[in-house]
Enzyme design. Structure first.
Site, PDB file in Angstrom:
ATOM      1  N   ASN A 191       1.226  -5.134  -1.016  1.00 38.67           N
ATOM      2  CA  ASN A 191       0.251  -5.296   0.068  1.00 38.67           C
ATOM      3  C   ASN A 191      -0.101  -3.943   0.674  1.00 38.67           C
ATOM      4  OD1 ASN A 191       1.651  -8.013  -0.158  1.00 38.67           O
ATOM      5  ND2 ASN A 191       0.130  -8.514   1.394  1.00 38.67           N
ATOM      6  N   GLU A 192       0.924  -3.115   0.854  1.00 32.55           N
ATOM      7  CA  GLU A 192       0.710  -1.797   1.442  1.00 32.55           C
ATOM      8  C   GLU A 192      -0.208  -0.943   0.569  1.00 32.55           C
ATOM      9  OE1 GLU A 192       3.409   1.789   3.357  1.00 32.55           O
ATOM     10  OE2 GLU A 192       4.242   0.634   1.692  1.00 32.55           O
ATOM     11  N   ARG A 193      -0.014  -1.002  -0.734  1.00 33.61           N
ATOM     12  CA  ARG A 193      -0.815  -0.162  -1.634  1.00 33.61           C
ATOM     13  C   ARG A 193      -2.270  -0.602  -1.657  1.00 33.61           C
ATOM     14  NH1 ARG A 193       4.288  -0.056  -5.813  1.00 33.61           N
ATOM     15  NH2 ARG A 193       5.483   1.420  -4.529  1.00 33.61           N
ATOM     16  N   ILE A 196      -3.674   0.648   1.709  1.00 33.33           N
ATOM     17  CA  ILE A 196      -3.890   2.092   1.650  1.00 33.33           C
ATOM     18  C   ILE A 196      -5.106   2.416   0.792  1.00 33.33           C
ATOM     19  CG2 ILE A 196      -2.961   4.264   0.739  1.00 33.33           C
ATOM     20  CD1 ILE A 196      -0.201   3.338   1.662  1.00 33.33           C
TER      21      ILE A 196
END
Length: 335
Positions: A191-193, A196
């Site tokens: 999710n973070e990638r 970002i």
């Protein structure tokens, strides 16, 4: 919060809506704003949404999504950031409580957070199976926020060093199953990638647009800076790279929605957007001349803020290592 069920205050939409929101936040000149929101809604909370018990969801997830309390993520440590398996923070079961000892570093939102999604070693087993995720209230006795770290960029976002000294939390503050923390955190990283990637692409759009506008107006040697062939050719090359990266981003979203394992493609997205951000911000800043070296224009802030993308959320070199594992090209993987 768009991807979180309405019963907990979200909108129940798919991740493509969260990505669009990340793009919108990135249109704000301050990268720290979008980063703080991203931690709150897309980086510190996915495991709680998917695996947390109802008590934790009511007490921590719901007020986090409504904005009444602030969340942060505790993974990186003083002795290591991207090497998650090697973390040293421990969680020891003592009756109806877990006792947390250790510390976390580079914690976004740490100075104002009400709770931390913290990853800790909960047993002595193999490093990928001995970790668990916990909800750790920041007002727990033994939790100490030591300092707010001064950084090169992202000045609007607070980053802290935090230590835990016999910090006791109830047993039901465990997220999901004991020993599954490493797996849960790897899922949160996907999710973070995506977040970002979405935000960085939109910020690069802003950098290109502002540079084209400035160079079309700035005169030197009887013509605009943009009229120099090198300048408009270089911007064309950068725009081409940006559009290729955008296609990778869209593929990542499509694969996620199709239920595929996006680990390799999301890792490639993180790597590519981070590296391209360095190219675009550096290349564009050069065309602003002396003004680009001041704090008076957005390009210098984008240069400082986006430099984090090759470091935060997993360094470029770690992304390369993950990609190599999926390709089977790391030393020792070939028979």
């Amino acid at each position: 919060s768009s991807g979180i069920n309405a019963e907990y205050g979200g909108m129940g939409l798919d991740i493509s809506y969260e990505a669009v929101a990340a793009e919108a936040y990135a249109r704000i000149t301050s990268g720290g704003v979008g980063m703080g929101i991203g931690i709150q809604c897309d980086i510190a909370t996915p495991a709680l949404v998917k695996y947390g018990n109802e008590d934790l969801k009511e007490r921590y997830l719901r007020p986090t999504i409504s904005g009444d309390i602030v969340a942060c993520l505790g993974v990186s440590e003083v002795g290591g950031g991207s090497d998650v398996a090697a973390l040293k923070t421990t969680a020891r079961r003592d009756g109806d409580e877990w006792v947390i000892n250790g510390g976390k570093m580079w914690t976004t939102n740490g100075a104002q957070a009400d709770w931390m999604c913290v990853l800790a070693n909960s047993s002595e087993g193999p490093v990928h199976k001995n970790k668990s995720l916990f909800v750790l209230p920041m007002d727990t006795p033994g939790v100490n926020v030591h300092r707010k770290i001064e950084k090169m960029g992202m000045h609007a976002s607070d980053t802290t060093e935090t230590t835990f000294e016999d910090a006791r939390i109830p047993a039901n503050h465990l997220i999901g199953e004991e020993g599954k923390g490493f797996t849960y955190q790897m899922q949160q990283f996907q999710n973070e990638r995506i977040y970002i990637g979405a935000g960085t692409i939109a910020a690069m759009d802003k950098c290109m647009e502002s540079t084209i506008e400035y160079t079309s107006q700035r005169q030197a040697f009887g013509k605009s800076i943009l009229d120099n062939q090198y300048v408009h050719y270089k911007l064309a090359e950068l725009q081409t790279e940006l559009e290729c990266t955008r296609a990778l981003y869209y593929k990542c979203i499509d694969d996620y929605l199709a239920g595929e394992d996006i680990t390799p493609i999301a890792t490639m997205l993180k790597l590519k957007t981070a590296r391209l951000a360095r190219q675009i911000t550096d290349g564009c800043l050069q065309f602003w001349g002396g003004m680009g070296y001041t704090d008076d224009v957005p390009v210098s802030r984008l240069y400082r803020d986006l430099r984090l993308m090759s470091i935060g959320g997993g360094a470029d070199e770690v992304m390369l290592s993950i990609i190599c594992k999926f390709m089977g090209t790391e030393p020792g993987m070939r028979g």
